[in-house]
Design a protein around this motif. Structure first.
Motif, PDB file in Angstrom:
ATOM      1  N   MET A 173      47.910  -0.349  -5.844  1.00  0.00           N
ATOM      2  CA  MET A 173      47.249  -1.648  -6.011  1.00  0.00           C
ATOM      3  C   MET A 173      47.657  -2.287  -7.333  1.00  0.00           C
ATOM      4  O   MET A 173      47.721  -1.590  -8.327  1.00  0.00           O
ATOM      5  CB  MET A 173      45.727  -1.470  -6.013  1.00  0.00           C
TER       6      MET A 173
ATOM      7  N   ASP B  98      50.752   5.611   4.083  1.00  0.00           N
ATOM      8  CA  ASP B  98      49.277   5.732   4.111  1.00  0.00           C
ATOM      9  C   ASP B  98      48.764   6.148   5.492  1.00  0.00           C
ATOM     10  O   ASP B  98      47.905   7.032   5.610  1.00  0.00           O
ATOM     11  CB  ASP B  98      48.623   4.404   3.709  1.00  0.00           C
TER      12      ASP B  98
ATOM     13  N   ALA C  47      38.628  -3.091   6.768  1.00  0.00           N
ATOM     14  CA  ALA C  47      39.786  -3.783   7.349  1.00  0.00           C
ATOM     15  C   ALA C  47      40.724  -4.225   6.224  1.00  0.00           C
ATOM     16  O   ALA C  47      41.430  -5.217   6.351  1.00  0.00           O
ATOM     17  CB  ALA C  47      39.331  -4.974   8.184  1.00  0.00           C
TER      18      ALA C  47
ATOM     19  N   GLY D 272      43.765  -2.983   3.172  1.00  0.00           N
ATOM     20  CA  GLY D 272      45.123  -2.462   3.294  1.00  0.00           C
ATOM     21  C   GLY D 272      45.180  -1.058   3.883  1.00  0.00           C
ATOM     22  O   GLY D 272      45.982  -0.784   4.779  1.00  0.00           O
ATOM     23  N   ALA D 273      44.311  -0.174   3.413  1.00  0.00           N
ATOM     24  CA  ALA D 273      44.352   1.220   3.890  1.00  0.00           C
ATOM     25  C   ALA D 273      43.915   1.291   5.348  1.00  0.00           C
ATOM     26  O   ALA D 273      44.534   1.982   6.165  1.00  0.00           O
ATOM     27  CB  ALA D 273      43.465   2.099   3.020  1.00  0.00           C
ATOM     28  N   ALA D 274      42.859   0.542   5.696  1.00  0.00           N
ATOM     29  CA  ALA D 274      42.369   0.541   7.085  1.00  0.00           C
ATOM     30  C   ALA D 274      43.466   0.044   8.022  1.00  0.00           C
ATOM     31  O   ALA D 274      43.666   0.597   9.114  1.00  0.00           O
ATOM     32  CB  ALA D 274      41.132  -0.352   7.196  1.00  0.00           C
TER      33      ALA D 274
ATOM     34  N   ASP E 106      33.442  -8.299   6.138  1.00  0.00           N
ATOM     35  CA  ASP E 106      33.967  -9.592   6.566  1.00  0.00           C
ATOM     36  C   ASP E 106      34.469  -9.407   8.014  1.00  0.00           C
ATOM     37  O   ASP E 106      35.548  -8.866   8.246  1.00  0.00           O
ATOM     38  CB  ASP E 106      35.114  -9.989   5.620  1.00  0.00           C
TER      39      ASP E 106
ATOM     40  N   LYS F 250      38.041 -10.454   9.300  1.00  0.00           N
ATOM     41  CA  LYS F 250      39.178  -9.560   9.007  1.00  0.00           C
ATOM     42  C   LYS F 250      39.262  -8.429  10.040  1.00  0.00           C
ATOM     43  O   LYS F 250      40.344  -8.018  10.447  1.00  0.00           O
ATOM     44  CB  LYS F 250      39.044  -8.971   7.596  1.00  0.00           C
TER      45      LYS F 250
ATOM     46  N   ALA G 208      37.085   3.654   5.489  1.00  0.00           N
ATOM     47  CA  ALA G 208      38.232   3.109   4.747  1.00  0.00           C
ATOM     48  C   ALA G 208      37.780   1.929   3.897  1.00  0.00           C
ATOM     49  O   ALA G 208      38.559   1.018   3.621  1.00  0.00           O
ATOM     50  CB  ALA G 208      39.335   2.694   5.726  1.00  0.00           C
ATOM     51  N   THR G 209      36.498   1.955   3.509  1.00  0.00           N
ATOM     52  CA  THR G 209      35.997   0.963   2.547  1.00  0.00           C
ATOM     53  C   THR G 209      35.860   1.661   1.186  1.00  0.00           C
ATOM     54  O   THR G 209      36.044   2.874   1.088  1.00  0.00           O
ATOM     55  CB  THR G 209      34.605   0.421   2.940  1.00  0.00           C
ATOM     56  N   SER G 210      35.497   0.875   0.187  1.00  0.00           N
ATOM     57  CA  SER G 210      35.294   1.467  -1.141  1.00  0.00           C
ATOM     58  C   SER G 210      33.861   1.955  -1.319  1.00  0.00           C
ATOM     59  O   SER G 210      33.506   2.423  -2.405  1.00  0.00           O
ATOM     60  CB  SER G 210      35.604   0.437  -2.226  1.00  0.00           C
TER      61      SER G 210
ATOM     62  N   LEU H 278      27.656   4.003   3.974  1.00  0.00           N
ATOM     63  CA  LEU H 278      27.378   3.005   5.020  1.00  0.00           C
ATOM     64  C   LEU H 278      26.753   3.653   6.246  1.00  0.00           C
ATOM     65  O   LEU H 278      26.319   2.965   7.157  1.00  0.00           O
ATOM     66  CB  LEU H 278      28.684   2.294   5.414  1.00  0.00           C
TER      67      LEU H 278
ATOM     68  N   LEU I 251      38.075   8.016   2.844  1.00  0.00           N
ATOM     69  CA  LEU I 251      39.272   7.769   2.030  1.00  0.00           C
ATOM     70  C   LEU I 251      38.972   7.844   0.539  1.00  0.00           C
ATOM     71  O   LEU I 251      39.870   8.065  -0.271  1.00  0.00           O
ATOM     72  CB  LEU I 251      39.852   6.372   2.345  1.00  0.00           C
ATOM     73  N   VAL I 252      37.703   7.650   0.194  1.00  0.00           N
ATOM     74  CA  VAL I 252      37.325   7.667  -1.224  1.00  0.00           C
ATOM     75  C   VAL I 252      37.523   9.082  -1.771  1.00  0.00           C
ATOM     76  O   VAL I 252      37.116  10.057  -1.138  1.00  0.00           O
ATOM     77  CB  VAL I 252      35.849   7.232  -1.391  1.00  0.00           C
ATOM     78  N   TYR I 253      38.198   9.206  -2.900  1.00  0.00           N
ATOM     79  CA  TYR I 253      38.413  10.543  -3.485  1.00  0.00           C
ATOM     80  C   TYR I 253      37.893  10.617  -4.908  1.00  0.00           C
ATOM     81  O   TYR I 253      38.097  11.612  -5.595  1.00  0.00           O
ATOM     82  CB  TYR I 253      39.905  10.927  -3.459  1.00  0.00           C
TER      83      TYR I 253
ATOM     84  N   MET J 199      43.908  12.969   2.393  1.00  0.00           N
ATOM     85  CA  MET J 199      44.791  11.849   2.764  1.00  0.00           C
ATOM     86  C   MET J 199      45.766  11.537   1.635  1.00  0.00           C
ATOM     87  O   MET J 199      46.952  11.307   1.855  1.00  0.00           O
ATOM     88  CB  MET J 199      43.978  10.602   3.092  1.00  0.00           C
TER      89      MET J 199
HETATM   90  P1  NAP Z   1      41.209  -3.159  -0.055  1.00  0.00           P
HETATM   91  O1  NAP Z   1      42.422  -3.633   0.667  1.00  0.00           O
HETATM   92  O2  NAP Z   1      40.747  -3.858  -1.277  1.00  0.00           O
HETATM   93  O3  NAP Z   1      39.994  -3.163   1.012  1.00  0.00           O
HETATM   94  C1  NAP Z   1      38.687  -2.796   0.623  1.00  0.00           C
HETATM   95  C2  NAP Z   1      37.843  -2.590   1.887  1.00  0.00           C
HETATM   96  O4  NAP Z   1      36.564  -2.076   1.519  1.00  0.00           O
HETATM   97  C3  NAP Z   1      37.562  -3.903   2.643  1.00  0.00           C
HETATM   98  O5  NAP Z   1      37.478  -3.614   4.009  1.00  0.00           O
HETATM   99  C4  NAP Z   1      36.188  -4.316   2.055  1.00  0.00           C
HETATM  100  O6  NAP Z   1      35.455  -5.164   2.918  1.00  0.00           O
HETATM  101  C5  NAP Z   1      35.525  -2.959   1.981  1.00  0.00           C
HETATM  102  N1  NAP Z   1      34.418  -2.821   1.034  1.00  0.00           N
HETATM  103  C6  NAP Z   1      34.503  -2.765  -0.317  1.00  0.00           C
HETATM  104  N2  NAP Z   1      33.281  -2.522  -0.841  1.00  0.00           N
HETATM  105  C7  NAP Z   1      32.417  -2.413   0.216  1.00  0.00           C
HETATM  106  C8  NAP Z   1      31.017  -2.158   0.325  1.00  0.00           C
HETATM  107  N3  NAP Z   1      30.264  -1.962  -0.753  1.00  0.00           N
HETATM  108  N4  NAP Z   1      30.468  -2.133   1.563  1.00  0.00           N
HETATM  109  C9  NAP Z   1      31.231  -2.318   2.667  1.00  0.00           C
HETATM  110  N5  NAP Z   1      32.563  -2.548   2.620  1.00  0.00           N
HETATM  111  C10 NAP Z   1      33.139  -2.604   1.404  1.00  0.00           C
HETATM  112  O7  NAP Z   1      41.359  -1.618  -0.478  1.00  0.00           O
HETATM  113  P2  NAP Z   1      42.142  -0.434   0.285  1.00  0.00           P
HETATM  114  O8  NAP Z   1      43.448  -0.244  -0.344  1.00  0.00           O
HETATM  115  O9  NAP Z   1      42.056  -0.668   1.749  1.00  0.00           O
HETATM  116  O10 NAP Z   1      41.249   0.821  -0.153  1.00  0.00           O
HETATM  117  C11 NAP Z   1      39.955   1.080   0.427  1.00  0.00           C
HETATM  118  C12 NAP Z   1      39.429   2.412  -0.136  1.00  0.00           C
HETATM  119  O11 NAP Z   1      40.298   3.471   0.280  1.00  0.00           O
HETATM  120  C13 NAP Z   1      39.396   2.496  -1.664  1.00  0.00           C
HETATM  121  O12 NAP Z   1      38.268   3.242  -2.045  1.00  0.00           O
HETATM  122  C14 NAP Z   1      40.661   3.258  -2.026  1.00  0.00           C
HETATM  123  O13 NAP Z   1      40.561   3.964  -3.250  1.00  0.00           O
HETATM  124  C15 NAP Z   1      40.754   4.214  -0.852  1.00  0.00           C
HETATM  125  N6  NAP Z   1      42.129   4.654  -0.574  1.00  0.00           N
HETATM  126  C16 NAP Z   1      42.352   5.991  -0.533  1.00  0.00           C
HETATM  127  C17 NAP Z   1      43.600   6.472  -0.228  1.00  0.00           C
HETATM  128  C18 NAP Z   1      43.812   7.949  -0.165  1.00  0.00           C
HETATM  129  O14 NAP Z   1      44.965   8.376  -0.105  1.00  0.00           O
HETATM  130  N7  NAP Z   1      42.760   8.759  -0.127  1.00  0.00           N
HETATM  131  C19 NAP Z   1      44.664   5.583   0.028  1.00  0.00           C
HETATM  132  C20 NAP Z   1      44.412   4.204  -0.010  1.00  0.00           C
HETATM  133  C21 NAP Z   1      43.127   3.754  -0.316  1.00  0.00           C
HETATM  134  P3  NAP Z   1      35.677  -6.775   2.841  1.00  0.00           P
HETATM  135  O15 NAP Z   1      36.981  -7.045   3.544  1.00  0.00           O
HETATM  136  O16 NAP Z   1      34.525  -7.321   3.592  1.00  0.00           O
HETATM  137  O17 NAP Z   1      35.699  -7.142   1.396  1.00  0.00           O
END
Ligand code: NAP
Length: 289
Positions: A69, A108, A133, A135-137, A157, A160, A198-200, A211, A226-228, A252
């Motif tokens: 990111m 990913d 939904a 990037g990771a999702a 959202d 999305k 796959a949310t934060s 959730l 996905l959260v680590y 992951m």
């Molecule tokens: P991103 O593109 O910014 O997407 C964030 C997602 O989380 C969106 O769907 C967002 O919903 C949702 N969200 C955030 N806070 C929320 C909350 N409090 N309640 C409900 N939904 C929430 O980020 P990303 O790259 O997809 O990453 C998502 C998570 O996965 C992060 O925690 C990241 O660290 C983790 N991750 C882990 C790995 C791994 O290898 N383990 C790899 C990639 C990512 P909206 O669209 O509605 O805002």
């Protein structure tokens, strides 16, 4: 002990911020274990410097990159070749420098699928409830749509989620997208085999957040978070408590890293060494990709 010489080849992760990355610990442990004369570094690159950074990769002969990111989309504008996954997702997390030609990949989705399969599940015929939904999702949905029977995507959202579901139509599977609500999660969980957060939600500092209510979880469910940071999220702890199969964010992270490693080095990734390095680093410092 790693010895840097004039022949040592460089790999790196770029992102902004990058100080808390776990990737150097994971990849340097693997390089050392296999006695490869490689080193893995981390570079903070601001969004306006992406093109120059990639020119620098070519100029300095840096052999490979992980991209985190917020640059996964931006790098796709400046690479020379993109595989089918990168073209679909418009997002790359891995770059291979082949004699100045930069080739983009996205590991990913592969990482998530590998982590799931490693826990013993056969994905064929299964229904997945995917929360998020972003990037990771999207990367995970793209990979799983080729293997499972049904995916329900719920996102804060809702638009999305629906857009992502529409994108997956060509795979011919049952895919639906909608706005996330406690009621929808509970309903969809009833006939799901796999739950993926796959949310934060649950990420530090919001570690008391999940959730999914503990009472909705079942023994026969596979629960992946996905959260680590932390690796033992509230969701993972509650899933363990009901006896569900759990797959943590580190798994992951490990398998997406292993897939990148294999693209760069053509060597089989030493996943146990890499997992230990990740867990040790998390235990001592905490961190992010
Ligand atoms: P991103 O593109 O910014 O997407 C964030 C997602 O989380 C969106 O769907 C967002 O919903 C949702 N969200 C955030 N806070 C929320 C909350 N409090 N309640 C409900 N939904 C929430 O980020 P990303 O790259 O997809 O990453 C998502 C998570 O996965 C992060 O925690 C990241 O660290 C983790 N991750 C882990 C790995 C791994 O290898 N383990 C790899 C990639 C990512 P909206 O669209 O509605 O805002």
């Amino acid at each position: 002990m790693m010895v840097i010489s004039g022949k040592t080849e460089i790999f790196a992760v770029i992102g902004d911020p990058i100080e808390h990355t776990l990737s150097p610990a994971m990849h340097n442990a693997a390089f050392e274990h296999l006695r490869l004369d490689y080193v893995f570094l981390a570079f903070r690159v601001t969004p306006d410097e992406i093109e120059k950074a990639l020119q620098g990769v070519r100029a300095l002969g840096i052999r490979g990159l992980n991209v985190t990111m917020p640059h996964k989309h931006a790098v796709t504008e400046f690479i020379d070749e993109a595989d089918a996954t990168v073209k679909f997702l418009r997002s790359a997390n891995t770059i291979l420098n082949q004699r100045g030609r930069l080739r983009g990949f996205n590991t990913d989705g592969i990482g998530a699928a590998k982590a799931l399969k490693n826990s013993g599940i056969d994905l064929a015929g299964k229904k997945v409830l995917l929360l998020g939904a972003g990037g990771a999702a999207k990367a995970i949905a793209f990979t799983l749509a080729k293997e499972v029977d049904e995916i329900c995507i719920l996102n804060r959202d809702g638009m999305k989620a629906r857009e992502l579901a529409n994108l997956l139509e060509p795979f011919g599977k049952r895919v639906a997208g909608d706005e996330l609500s406690p009621k929808r999660i509970q309903q969809e969980l009833n006939d799901s085999d796999v739950l993926i957060n796959a949310t934060s939600a649950g990420m530090a500092p919001n570690t008391s957040e999940s959730l999914v209510k503990a009472s909705w979880l079942r023994t026969d469910l596979y629960v992946m978070d996905l959260v680590y940071n932390p690796n033992e999220t509230k969701l993972i702890q509650e899933a363990r408590a009901v006896g569900a199969k759990v797959i943590t964010g580190v798994e992951m992270l490990l398998y997406q890293g292993a897939a990148s490693f294999e693209i760069w080095t053509q060597c089989k990734a030493p996943v146990d060494v890499m997992r230990n390095a990740l867990l040790n680093k998390l235990a001592t410092k905490g961190g992010a990709v």
